[in-house]
Design a protein around this motif. Structure first.
Motif, PDB file in Angstrom:
ATOM      1  N   ILE A 418       0.841  -1.136  -0.025  1.00  0.00           N
ATOM      2  CA  ILE A 418      -0.088   0.004  -0.125  1.00  0.00           C
ATOM      3  C   ILE A 418       0.824   1.260  -0.040  1.00  0.00           C
ATOM      4  N   ALA A 419       1.967   1.359   0.828  1.00  0.00           N
ATOM      5  CA  ALA A 419       2.803   2.435   1.007  1.00  0.00           C
ATOM      6  C   ALA A 419       3.594   2.793  -0.412  1.00  0.00           C
ATOM      7  N   LEU A 420       3.951   1.666  -1.089  1.00  0.00           N
ATOM      8  CA  LEU A 420       4.818   1.860  -2.414  1.00  0.00           C
ATOM      9  C   LEU A 420       3.544   2.297  -3.461  1.00  0.00           C
ATOM     10  N   VAL A 421       2.291   2.033  -3.211  1.00  0.00           N
ATOM     11  CA  VAL A 421       1.340   2.565  -4.225  1.00  0.00           C
ATOM     12  C   VAL A 421       1.151   4.249  -3.972  1.00  0.00           C
ATOM     13  N   ALA A 424       4.101   5.917  -5.219  1.00  0.00           N
ATOM     14  CA  ALA A 424       4.077   6.185  -6.607  1.00  0.00           C
ATOM     15  C   ALA A 424       3.133   7.421  -7.014  1.00  0.00           C
ATOM     16  N   VAL A 425       1.874   7.220  -6.335  1.00  0.00           N
ATOM     17  CA  VAL A 425       1.172   8.418  -6.685  1.00  0.00           C
ATOM     18  C   VAL A 425       1.668   9.702  -6.427  1.00  0.00           C
ATOM     19  N   GLY A 426       2.007   9.892  -5.162  1.00  0.00           N
ATOM     20  CA  GLY A 426       2.658  11.147  -4.751  1.00  0.00           C
ATOM     21  C   GLY A 426       3.739  11.739  -5.766  1.00  0.00           C
ATOM     22  N   LEU A 427       4.429  10.680  -5.801  1.00  0.00           N
ATOM     23  CA  LEU A 427       5.877  10.918  -6.690  1.00  0.00           C
ATOM     24  C   LEU A 427       5.313  11.559  -8.296  1.00  0.00           C
ATOM     25  N   GLY A 452       8.216  10.438   1.332  1.00  0.00           N
ATOM     26  CA  GLY A 452       7.516  10.945   2.425  1.00  0.00           C
ATOM     27  C   GLY A 452       5.966  10.440   2.873  1.00  0.00           C
ATOM     28  N   SER A 453       5.449  10.540   1.606  1.00  0.00           N
ATOM     29  CA  SER A 453       3.996  10.030   1.676  1.00  0.00           C
ATOM     30  C   SER A 453       3.836   8.633   1.906  1.00  0.00           C
ATOM     31  N   GLY A 454       4.772   7.817   1.240  1.00  0.00           N
ATOM     32  CA  GLY A 454       4.848   6.397   1.367  1.00  0.00           C
ATOM     33  C   GLY A 454       5.180   6.039   2.913  1.00  0.00           C
ATOM     34  N   ILE A 455       6.065   6.608   3.372  1.00  0.00           N
ATOM     35  CA  ILE A 455       6.461   6.362   4.797  1.00  0.00           C
ATOM     36  C   ILE A 455       5.255   6.580   5.724  1.00  0.00           C
ATOM     37  N   ALA A 456       4.586   7.753   5.376  1.00  0.00           N
ATOM     38  CA  ALA A 456       3.472   8.117   6.332  1.00  0.00           C
ATOM     39  C   ALA A 456       2.255   6.973   6.240  1.00  0.00           C
ATOM     40  N   VAL A 473       3.386  10.551  11.679  1.00  0.00           N
ATOM     41  CA  VAL A 473       2.434  10.845  10.559  1.00  0.00           C
ATOM     42  C   VAL A 473       1.902  12.406  10.671  1.00  0.00           C
ATOM     43  N   ALA A 474       1.755  12.577  11.811  1.00  0.00           N
ATOM     44  CA  ALA A 474       1.195  14.048  12.167  1.00  0.00           C
ATOM     45  C   ALA A 474       2.363  14.931  11.677  1.00  0.00           C
ATOM     46  N   VAL A 475       3.501  14.666  12.047  1.00  0.00           N
ATOM     47  CA  VAL A 475       4.847  15.465  11.677  1.00  0.00           C
ATOM     48  C   VAL A 475       4.884  15.583  10.240  1.00  0.00           C
ATOM     49  N   ILE A 476       4.907  14.413   9.553  1.00  0.00           N
ATOM     50  CA  ILE A 476       5.320  14.111   8.054  1.00  0.00           C
ATOM     51  C   ILE A 476       4.034  14.968   7.506  1.00  0.00           C
TER      52      ILE A 476
END
Length: 641
Positions: A418-421, A424-427, A452-456, A473-476
């Motif tokens: 899920i994080a990879l998807v 990819a969307v954020g990138l 960053g979006s993937g990590i969050a 997550v809140a900080v990111i």
């Protein structure tokens, strides 16, 4: 309430108290041209005010300060109607004063320092959002920790930051009303009827204000919360159905009665708003929103620092801001056979989540798909620009996602997928921003946004109920809009400047005598409004007073220019006799006039100001006010000439 929740509330209210008692906000009232000295940074603790947020620092902020100064309604231009519905205050009557209690509190300015009152009104809806979201999650039968995650991520949305907390304001009071509604029902189930009645009344007061503020966002963000709460009550196993329906109907009737009373108390602005050519008569078809706006929230920091090139209907950075629409992608990836089995087993718990998801998908479709020109005839939808829906629909996605995550904990491999998807969307969204809109955005920023979006996403999906993960997550999320607004203390030049003191000294006499002033630049317009001095120039938030405008435009030939809301009235002094009215942009109404001609049509106009020397025979210079390094000339009228 568990121990961690208690400590979270203690921390939340300590932060709230510090912000309010120090008069700290994220208002842009310290904008450069509202600084009383050249290059000044008075009142700015951190950051740089955003010039594009003029509807906040030239409209909303001076409006609330004006209410403090007058002790009643703001001193809008006589050409403009009051704006009680859009600005949440009572134009006349007690019911709106109760429903819009946060603005009624501004009348305590003679007792409580003005910076404290302004900060209280600034932060209250956001604090309600953060405080009530965990309670609401628990009332629906879900984990309150995911409620904290949802509230923090929503509050950290770029759309919230770039629109001066407006999306949070649009849902804070409604969410509090839903919490009160469910709390009353819980007391009713325990046969504590008196407490149930108290909570029911509180819920009705809070929910009666839902059709206010920025109406389209209030609808998109507030209505699904209420619907989900009502469904939760109706699907409860106890008490019996007649009691459940009776409670909902009782609170609903009271809410409707209060709403009708509130609308009656703000009818002047309401009638003006719906009588305008813009936005009242606006009808638009759906327009697919560009991908980089819809999914570009993780790139918010780079957007703030870069230069914007207008593209795809985006003309400024506020227009480019959005919430976390990618949450809908995450929801889709979570919907598996396991979820279906959970829903079958606990359908009463999951149906409110389905209501939220369905509502969000409807507005996501309106924001992202084309339904042809015929969609301009759809009631309600046609009055919501697709881009406006796109900017906030992600908030519904975040709440839905967090509700699901409180019952679903994917494995590490699935969470990583899920994080990879999401990454990819954020990138891809960041790459499009760099290619078409923020041309000076660095490649590093593109990758930081995606990673960053993937990590969050990974932290939220895998460990969303852990305190440390919620904090990270809140900080990111907050980093995406960390520089969008300044940290401001006090009320700036609206109270502490030579013009402010000059206008404050004259305001009471000007209002009592029915006079009006005018200036040819917006800093003076805003400072006059903030100090309760009626000015011909200034904001027209809801719409026009048509009778007043016809004094300037007797044959109505310029109605298309002045019959609009969400606008500002600007005056340009001319040496040529006559008065000319035009809409120089969609939100600026420009009156180009000779002061003598303007005075002939509006005899109550007794004072005009200009940074330039005016030489008309009808004028007599009365004073000079210093503003920055420029003298402001104050003129009265010599009616003998």
């Amino acid at each position: 309430m568990n121990t961690n929740d208690r400590w979270a509330y203690v921390l939340l209210f300590i932060v709230f108290a510090v912000l309010v008692l120090t008069g700290t906000t994220t208002s842009n009232l310290t904008q450069d041209y509202l600084q009383s000295t050249v290059g000044g940074r008075d009142g700015i603790l951190l950051g740089t005010p955003q010039e594009i947020r003029w509807d906040e620092y030239l409209n909303a902020t001076p409006t609330y300060l004006s209410m403090m100064a007058t002790g009643g309604t703001p001193s809008f231009p006589p050409l403009a109607e009051q704006s009680g519905l859009a600005m949440r205050y009572s134009e006349s009557g007690p019911i709106a004063s109760i429903v819009f209690f946060e603005s009624t509190l501004l009348h305590l300015s003679g007792v409580i320092p003005e910076p404290i009152l302004f900060s209280l009104r600034w932060w209250l809806p956001t604090i309600l959002l953060l405080a009530c979201m965990p309670i609401w999650f628990r009332q629906l039968g879900f984990d309150s920790r995911l409620g904290w995650l949802a509230g923090l991520v929503v509050a950290a949305s770029p759309a919230v930051a770039w629109w001066s907390l407006l999306p949070a304001n649009s849902m804070g009071f409604t969410l509090a009303g839903c919490v009160a509604l469910l709390a009353g029902f819980s007391r009713l189930s325990e046969r504590r009827f008196w407490l149930a009645g108290v909570f029911g009344v509180i819920a009705a007061i809070l929910l009666a204000g839902m059709p206010s503020g920025y109406l389209i966002w209030s609808l998109i963000l507030g209505a699904p919360l209420l619907l989900a709460s009502a469904v939760r009550i109706l699907l409860s196993n106890h008490p019996r159905a007649t009691v459940r329906w009776g409670y909902l109907i009782g609170v609903g009737v009271l809410t409707i009665v209060l709403t009708i009373g509130m609308l009656a108390d703000v009818r002047g602005g309401l009638e003006a708003l719906f009588g305008t050519l813009y936005p009242g008569d606006r009808r638009l078809p759906s327009t697919p929103t560009i991908f980089e706006l819809l999914f570009g929230a993780p790139s918010g920091l780079a957007v703030d620092r870069g230069e914007l090139t207008p593209s795809g209907g985006v003309t400024n950075k506020s227009e480019l801001s959005a919430s976390w629409t990618v949450a809908f992608v995450m929801v889709a990836l979570l919907i598996t056979g396991a979820v279906v089995r959970l829903v079958k087993r606990e359908w009463r718990v999951w149906l409110p989540v389905g209501v939220l998801l369905g509502w969000g998908l409807v507005w996501l479709a309106w924001a992202s798909l084309s339904f042809g020109d015929a969609s301009a005839g759809l009631p309600l939808f046609s009055q919501v620009p697709s881009q406006r829906a796109a900017q906030v629909v992600g908030i519904i996605g975040v709440i839905t996602l967090c509700l699901m995550l409180s019952r679903i904990r994917p494995s590490v491999p699935r969470s990583a997928g899920i994080a990879l998807v999401v990454a990819a969307v954020g990138l891809y969204a960041a790459s499009l921003l760099q290619r078409f809109i923020i041309l000076d955005m660095s490649t590093l920023a593109v990758w930081v946004a995606g990673i960053g979006s993937g990590i969050a996403a990974f932290l939220a999906v895998r460990w969303g109920n852990r305190i440390w993960a919620i904090a990270l997550v809140a900080v990111i999320a907050a980093a995406s809009s960390a520089t969008a607004n300044p940290i401001t203390v006090g009320l700036g030049a609206y109270r502490d400047s030579d013009p402010a003191r000059y206008f404050a000294a004259a305001a009471d006499d000007v209002r009592e005598s029915g006079e009006v002033w005018a200036s040819d630049f917006r800093a003076m317009d805003a400072i006059m409004l903030a100090n309760g001095l009626p000015s011909l120039s200034g904001p027209q938030p809801s719409g026009p007073d048509a009778d007043e405008w016809k004094r300037l435009d007797p044959d109505g030939s310029a109605e298309e220019s002045w019959n609009r809301g969400g606008s500002r009235i600007r005056i340009v002094w001319s040496e040529e006799p006559g008065v000319d009215i035009e809409a120089t942009s969609y939100n600026v109404i420009t009156i180009t006039a000779d002061p003598c001609s303007l005075h002939e049509r509006i005899p109550e106009l007794t004072t005009v100001m200009s940074r330039d020397v005016l030489t008309q025979n009808c004028l007599v210079e009365q004073d000079v006010i210093q503003w920055k390094d420029t003298p402001v000339h104050v003129y009265g009228f010599d009616d003998a000439n």
